[in-house]
Design a protein around this motif. Sequence first.
Motif, PDB file in Angstrom:
ATOM      1  N   LEU A  11       0.840  -1.191   0.000  1.00 56.67           N
ATOM      2  CA  LEU A  11       0.000   0.000   0.000  1.00 56.67           C
ATOM      3  C   LEU A  11       0.877   1.244   0.000  1.00 56.67           C
ATOM      4  CD1 LEU A  11      -2.813   1.344   0.302  1.00 56.67           C
ATOM      5  CD2 LEU A  11      -2.504   1.128   2.776  1.00 56.67           C
ATOM      6  N   VAL A  12       0.585   2.175  -0.896  1.00 56.31           N
ATOM      7  CA  VAL A  12       1.353   3.406  -0.997  1.00 56.31           C
ATOM      8  C   VAL A  12       0.412   4.553  -1.351  1.00 56.31           C
ATOM      9  CG1 VAL A  12       1.890   3.050  -3.439  1.00 56.31           C
ATOM     10  CG2 VAL A  12       3.400   4.467  -2.033  1.00 56.31           C
ATOM     11  N   GLN A  13       0.734   5.754  -0.885  1.00 54.48           N
ATOM     12  CA  GLN A  13      -0.074   6.924  -1.208  1.00 54.48           C
ATOM     13  C   GLN A  13       0.243   7.435  -2.608  1.00 54.48           C
ATOM     14  OE1 GLN A  13       0.489   9.876   1.866  1.00 54.48           O
ATOM     15  NE2 GLN A  13      -0.955   8.861   3.240  1.00 54.48           N
ATOM     16  N   ALA A  14      -0.722   8.103  -3.216  1.00 55.54           N
ATOM     17  CA  ALA A  14      -0.508   8.701  -4.528  1.00 55.54           C
ATOM     18  C   ALA A  14       0.717   9.603  -4.508  1.00 55.54           C
ATOM     19  CB  ALA A  14      -1.742   9.486  -4.955  1.00 55.54           C
ATOM     20  N   GLY A  15       1.528   9.490  -5.557  1.00 55.07           N
ATOM     21  CA  GLY A  15       2.763  10.242  -5.643  1.00 55.07           C
ATOM     22  C   GLY A  15       3.964   9.510  -5.089  1.00 55.07           C
ATOM     23  N   GLY A  16       3.729   8.408  -4.411  1.00 57.58           N
ATOM     24  CA  GLY A  16       4.799   7.639  -3.815  1.00 57.58           C
ATOM     25  C   GLY A  16       5.451   6.679  -4.785  1.00 57.58           C
ATOM     26  N   SER A  17       6.384   5.881  -4.263  1.00 60.18           N
ATOM     27  CA  SER A  17       7.155   4.950  -5.076  1.00 60.18           C
ATOM     28  C   SER A  17       7.134   3.557  -4.476  1.00 60.18           C
ATOM     29  CB  SER A  17       8.609   5.419  -5.201  1.00 60.18           C
ATOM     30  OG  SER A  17       8.704   6.670  -5.841  1.00 60.18           O
ATOM     31  N   LEU A  18       7.372   2.586  -5.338  1.00 52.36           N
ATOM     32  CA  LEU A  18       7.405   1.195  -4.930  1.00 52.36           C
ATOM     33  C   LEU A  18       8.293   0.443  -5.913  1.00 52.36           C
ATOM     34  CD1 LEU A  18       5.887  -0.195  -2.554  1.00 52.36           C
ATOM     35  CD2 LEU A  18       4.218  -0.984  -4.237  1.00 52.36           C
ATOM     36  N   ARG A  19       9.053  -0.536  -5.436  1.00 47.49           N
ATOM     37  CA  ARG A  19       9.866  -1.358  -6.318  1.00 47.49           C
ATOM     38  C   ARG A  19       9.447  -2.812  -6.207  1.00 47.49           C
ATOM     39  NH1 ARG A  19      16.372  -2.681  -6.511  1.00 47.49           N
ATOM     40  NH2 ARG A  19      15.789  -3.918  -4.668  1.00 47.49           N
ATOM     41  N   LEU A  20       9.068  -3.394  -7.329  1.00 42.81           N
ATOM     42  CA  LEU A  20       8.700  -4.796  -7.400  1.00 42.81           C
ATOM     43  C   LEU A  20       9.883  -5.622  -7.887  1.00 42.81           C
ATOM     44  CD1 LEU A  20       5.176  -4.591  -9.085  1.00 42.81           C
ATOM     45  CD2 LEU A  20       5.779  -4.343  -6.662  1.00 42.81           C
ATOM     46  N   ASN A  74      21.025 -10.317 -14.547  1.00 43.64           N
ATOM     47  CA  ASN A  74      21.085 -11.714 -14.972  1.00 43.64           C
ATOM     48  C   ASN A  74      21.983 -12.567 -14.077  1.00 43.64           C
ATOM     49  OD1 ASN A  74      19.296 -11.281 -17.041  1.00 43.64           O
ATOM     50  ND2 ASN A  74      20.857 -11.107 -18.644  1.00 43.64           N
ATOM     51  N   VAL A  75      22.806 -11.931 -13.261  1.00 41.33           N
ATOM     52  CA  VAL A  75      23.602 -12.674 -12.291  1.00 41.33           C
ATOM     53  C   VAL A  75      22.725 -13.107 -11.122  1.00 41.33           C
ATOM     54  CG1 VAL A  75      25.545 -12.588 -10.686  1.00 41.33           C
ATOM     55  CG2 VAL A  75      25.737 -11.522 -12.946  1.00 41.33           C
ATOM     56  N   LYS A  76      21.852 -12.205 -10.684  1.00 42.42           N
ATOM     57  CA  LYS A  76      20.927 -12.497  -9.593  1.00 42.42           C
ATOM     58  C   LYS A  76      19.640 -13.166 -10.063  1.00 42.42           C
ATOM     59  CE  LYS A  76      22.476  -8.715  -6.614  1.00 42.42           C
ATOM     60  NZ  LYS A  76      22.047  -7.504  -5.858  1.00 42.42           N
ATOM     61  N   ASN A  77      19.468 -13.310 -11.368  1.00 50.09           N
ATOM     62  CA  ASN A  77      18.237 -13.889 -11.927  1.00 50.09           C
ATOM     63  C   ASN A  77      16.999 -13.130 -11.448  1.00 50.09           C
ATOM     64  OD1 ASN A  77      19.814 -15.810 -13.198  1.00 50.09           O
ATOM     65  ND2 ASN A  77      18.741 -17.571 -12.331  1.00 50.09           N
ATOM     66  N   THR A  78      17.064 -11.816 -11.523  1.00 51.10           N
ATOM     67  CA  THR A  78      15.983 -10.983 -11.008  1.00 51.10           C
ATOM     68  C   THR A  78      15.688  -9.825 -11.948  1.00 51.10           C
ATOM     69  OG1 THR A  78      16.602 -11.519  -8.725  1.00 51.10           O
ATOM     70  CG2 THR A  78      15.173  -9.620  -9.056  1.00 51.10           C
ATOM     71  N   VAL A  79      14.409  -9.536 -12.122  1.00 52.19           N
ATOM     72  CA  VAL A  79      13.939  -8.366 -12.859  1.00 52.19           C
ATOM     73  C   VAL A  79      13.240  -7.443 -11.875  1.00 52.19           C
ATOM     74  CG1 VAL A  79      12.303  -7.535 -14.595  1.00 52.19           C
ATOM     75  CG2 VAL A  79      13.773  -9.490 -15.089  1.00 52.19           C
ATOM     76  N   TYR A  80      13.438  -6.142 -12.044  1.00 54.62           N
ATOM     77  CA  TYR A  80      12.862  -5.156 -11.147  1.00 54.62           C
ATOM     78  C   TYR A  80      11.920  -4.232 -11.900  1.00 54.62           C
ATOM     79  CZ  TYR A  80      16.901  -6.643  -8.411  1.00 54.62           C
ATOM     80  OH  TYR A  80      17.841  -7.392  -7.747  1.00 54.62           O
ATOM     81  N   LEU A  81      10.926  -3.738 -11.189  1.00 59.09           N
ATOM     82  CA  LEU A  81      10.043  -2.708 -11.717  1.00 59.09           C
ATOM     83  C   LEU A  81       9.991  -1.576 -10.700  1.00 59.09           C
ATOM     84  CD1 LEU A  81       8.122  -1.733 -13.921  1.00 59.09           C
ATOM     85  CD2 LEU A  81       6.248  -2.830 -12.671  1.00 59.09           C
ATOM     86  N   GLN A  82      10.679  -0.487 -11.012  1.00 57.95           N
ATOM     87  CA  GLN A  82      10.656   0.700 -10.168  1.00 57.95           C
ATOM     88  C   GLN A  82       9.474   1.561 -10.582  1.00 57.95           C
ATOM     89  OE1 GLN A  82      12.762   1.639  -7.514  1.00 57.95           O
ATOM     90  NE2 GLN A  82      11.158   3.186  -7.252  1.00 57.95           N
ATOM     91  N   MET A  83       8.569   1.817  -9.665  1.00 63.80           N
ATOM     92  CA  MET A  83       7.361   2.573  -9.942  1.00 63.80           C
ATOM     93  C   MET A  83       7.392   3.874  -9.152  1.00 63.80           C
ATOM     94  SD  MET A  83       4.523  -0.499  -9.945  1.00 63.80           S
ATOM     95  CE  MET A  83       4.710  -0.793  -8.193  1.00 63.80           C
TER      96      MET A  83
END
Length: 123
Positions: A11-20, A74-83
């Motif tokens: 949960l985040v407020q409008a205007g905030g950020s989150l990383r998946l 690709n070393v960590k086998n991870t994809v990120y989505l910075q929002m």
Amino acid sequence: QVQLVESGGGLVQAGGSLRLSCAASGRTFSSYWIGWFRQAPGKEREFVTTINRSGSSTYYSDSVKGRFTISRDNVKNTVYLQMNSLRPEDTAVYYCAATTVFFPSTQREYHYWGQGTQVTVSS
């Protein structure tokens, strides 16, 4: 061939950020294009962004351009989505998916899917 697990929603407020994060299993992670999709209540699942095998090319839907950034390690086998600059209309379950198709253009071309993570943006 690959197992995907999303995390980082909340949960985040409008205007905030989150990383998946999208963590993948296997030694062939670099062989896959990885995409992010989202589905809001009462709406169809929609494309958000995708990244190629090396991470050198990215593509975004018009609704998130300039606000979201996809990247991969690709070393960590991870994809990120910075929002960033999140809006209430970004509220949805977010899924990551993988495909070996070159320049995938439809959701059915993504063969492997994670379970999703909930993102809720409040006003």
